[in-house]
Enzyme design. Structure first.
Site, PDB file in Angstrom:
ATOM      1  CG  HIS A 220     -99.509   7.340  10.529  1.00 39.71           C
ATOM      2  ND1 HIS A 220    -100.014   6.440   9.628  1.00 39.71           N
ATOM      3  CD2 HIS A 220     -98.308   7.732  10.034  1.00 39.71           C
ATOM      4  CE1 HIS A 220     -99.148   6.269   8.636  1.00 39.71           C
ATOM      5  NE2 HIS A 220     -98.108   7.033   8.871  1.00 39.71           N
TER       6      HIS A 220
ATOM      7  CE1 TYR B 170    -106.074  -2.412  10.713  1.00 40.16           C
ATOM      8  CE2 TYR B 170    -105.924  -0.027  10.696  1.00 40.16           C
ATOM      9  CZ  TYR B 170    -105.486  -1.247  11.156  1.00 40.16           C
ATOM     10  OH  TYR B 170    -104.449  -1.302  12.053  1.00 40.16           O
TER      11      TYR B 170
ATOM     12  N   PRO C 105    -104.277  -9.634  14.332  1.00 42.04           N
ATOM     13  CG  PRO C 105    -103.315  -9.938  12.228  1.00 42.04           C
ATOM     14  CD  PRO C 105    -104.064 -10.661  13.292  1.00 42.04           C
TER      15      PRO C 105
ATOM     16  CE  LYS D 275    -105.028  -1.418  20.278  1.00 41.99           C
ATOM     17  NZ  LYS D 275    -104.223  -0.211  20.146  1.00 41.99           N
TER      18      LYS D 275
ATOM     19  CE1 TYR E 263    -105.495   0.813  14.404  1.00 37.49           C
ATOM     20  CE2 TYR E 263    -104.209   2.832  14.600  1.00 37.49           C
ATOM     21  CZ  TYR E 263    -104.444   1.612  13.991  1.00 37.49           C
ATOM     22  OH  TYR E 263    -103.620   1.185  12.976  1.00 37.49           O
TER      23      TYR E 263
HETATM   24  C1  PHB Z   1     -98.382  -3.711   9.693  1.00 41.84           C
HETATM   25  O1  PHB Z   1     -97.939  -2.641   9.265  1.00 41.84           O
HETATM   26  O2  PHB Z   1     -97.763  -4.773   9.539  1.00 41.84           O
HETATM   27  C2  PHB Z   1     -99.676  -3.718  10.418  1.00 41.84           C
HETATM   28  C3  PHB Z   1    -100.304  -2.515  10.675  1.00 41.84           C
HETATM   29  C4  PHB Z   1    -101.517  -2.502  11.339  1.00 41.84           C
HETATM   30  C5  PHB Z   1    -102.086  -3.699  11.731  1.00 41.84           C
HETATM   31  C6  PHB Z   1    -101.449  -4.895  11.498  1.00 41.84           C
HETATM   32  C7  PHB Z   1    -100.229  -4.917  10.829  1.00 41.84           C
HETATM   33  O3  PHB Z   1    -103.288  -3.680  12.357  1.00 41.84           O
END
Ligand code: PHB
Ligand code: APR
Length: 406
Positions: free
Chosen positions: A83, A212, A304, A308, A401
């Site tokens: 990505h 997000y 989460p 990280k 990120y």
């Molecule tokens: C996930 O795909 O489970 C996932 C992706 C990004 C995050 C947290 C979990 O920040």
């Protein structure tokens, strides 16, 4: 399972004894083995249980490179999704963060931690690595001397393994950190008054990139495991009961948390898994106690938001494996210098605290924080507006990120 533990046939000595067969412990074992250092991994649960845990799914470039170096990157490179951007949605507004454009070409790899763990197990098996699962009641001894050892029970028998060093890779609830005397342990914690309710479903992701999202009802995340498997999360109470959430209720709530144009594109279907995770920030700065070294979730937890956790575990393991390889290299030449080992916590913590800051920042930017009231929501709006207006602000997000260098 590689090796073990017939009575009388159990290993009694190794160079580095690794507690915990999650991604940290397996990666360390593999990197040390490739450098000619002998390890044994002790894992409390069954292998099937370890491989059924569903965790995050975004790998920094440094993590992907480390897995390749460990000889465990083959399937990731075939099946993982590269990505080069990620979206932030605030209310009805959407903002794309051009990760590659803002960082001079860095990307992330979307590939589930469950798959990473399976690939590491396969890599250990291919080299006949010793991973002892269902090792109960692991106890650590002699950490402050030069000859530590551990005992554990398996199949009703007690075993003992002597070693040069112990690596505590046994997660937040493991025995390793608890083996450090309380008066020697420096721990720092922040608990958030909410959690994430996650669901996995075999439906195409709503978008090609992660979203997000922050709205009046709180946070949501649209993520994925493959072009046909989606992973979604919504903010919930930290003591939320999964059993209160039918699939229909989850999909309705998710749609309510997303901008209308995103919600309109959601494809729904039966859940494969649903779970609640509380959010916590924690750092144990005592990452070394004598001959015990902590790495990964045993030493620190991040919320989460920003994904990280696994990536920090990988950078710890990079530093720790380097330090141990350095020590054994010098020992072979009569040295056995401890400088690299003593420097491990400081090297690791410099990166840990930056990832803690970033995870905390993304969490507070995007979640409903009732205790901060209307003032807090205005600050979040201002932060989002600043991201929209400032390339420098977006570049700071992108740089963190994709993962800071190590
Ligand atoms: C996930 O795909 O489970 C996932 C992706 C990004 C995050 C947290 C979990 O920040
Ligand atoms: N004895 C032996 N093994 C133990 C013990 C113990 N007393 N306690 C826990 N374990 C095992 C757990 O069963 C688990 O398999 O240690 C392992 C730790 O694995 P993780 O919790 O996955 O931690 P880590 O390997 O550091 O992985 C990093 O990054 O994305 C985050 O939290 C996520 O798991 C992820 C972490």
């Amino acid at each position: 399972m590689g090796g073990i533990s017939a009575p009388g046939g159990a290993r009694t000595r190794t160079q580095v004894l690794i507690i915990g067969g999650g991604p940290s412990g397996l990666l360390l074992s593999q990197l040390l083995d490739l450098a000619g250092i002998d390890t044994v991994v002790l894992e409390r649960r069954s292998r099937a249980h370890v491989l059924s845990r569903i965790r995050a799914g975004v790998l920094e470039q440094g993590t992907a490179d480390l897995l390749r170096r460990a000889g465990a990157g083959g399937r990731m490179d075939k099946e993982g999704l590269v990505h080069d951007g990620v979206e932030i949605a605030f209310g009805e507004e959407r903002l794309r963060i051009d990760l590659a454009g803002l960082t001079g070409g860095s990307t992330v790899m979307v590939y589930g931690q469950t798959e990473v763990t399976a690939d590491l197990y396969a890599a250990r098996d291919a080299r006949a690595g010793v991973v002892i699962d269902q090792a109960e009641d692991v106890a650590l001894f002699g950490l402050e001397g030069e000859a530590p050892h551990a005992t554990f029970r398996r199949d009703g028998l007690t075993h003992r393994i002597d070693c040069d060093f112990i690596a505590g890779c046994d997660g937040f609830h493991g025995v390793s950190r608890r083996s450090i005397p309380a008066d020697r342990l420096a721990g720092f914690e922040l608990v958030y008054p909410f959690g994430w309710l996650g669901m996995l479903a075999d439906v195409p992701p709503v978008s090609d990139e992660l979203i997000y999202a922050s709205g009046p009802r709180g946070f949501a995340l649209c993520s994925m495991r493959s072009p046909t498997r989606s992973r979604y999360y919504i903010q919930c109470a930290s003591d939320e009961e999964v059993s209160n959430w039918s699939d229909d209720r989850f999909w309705e709530a998710l749609a309510d948390h997303l901008p209308a144009d995103v919600a309109a594109g959601l494809e729904t279907g039966p859940a494969i898994e649903k779970s609640v995770a509380p959010l916590r920030s924690y750092v144990c700065e005592t990452m070394r106690h004598g001959r015990l070294f902590l790495a990964g979730d045993a030493a620190h937890i991040v919320p989460p938001t920003g994904a990280k956790g696994l990536n920090l575990a990988a950078s710890d393991i990079h530093y720790l494996s380097q330090a141990l390889i350095d020590w054994y290299g010098r020992e072979g030449r009569g040295g056995g210098e401890e400088a690299a080992l003593v420097a491990y916590p400081q090297r690791a913590l410099a990166r840990v605290w930056k990832a803690e800051r970033f995870s905390w920042w993304m969490t507070t930017l995007l979640h409903d924080l009732p205790e901060r009231g209307a003032f807090g929501r205005r600050l979040q709006q201002a932060e989002f507006d600043y991201l929209k207006a400032s390339r420098a602000a977006r570049a700071a997000l992108a740089e963190n990120y994709v993962g800071l260098a190590y």
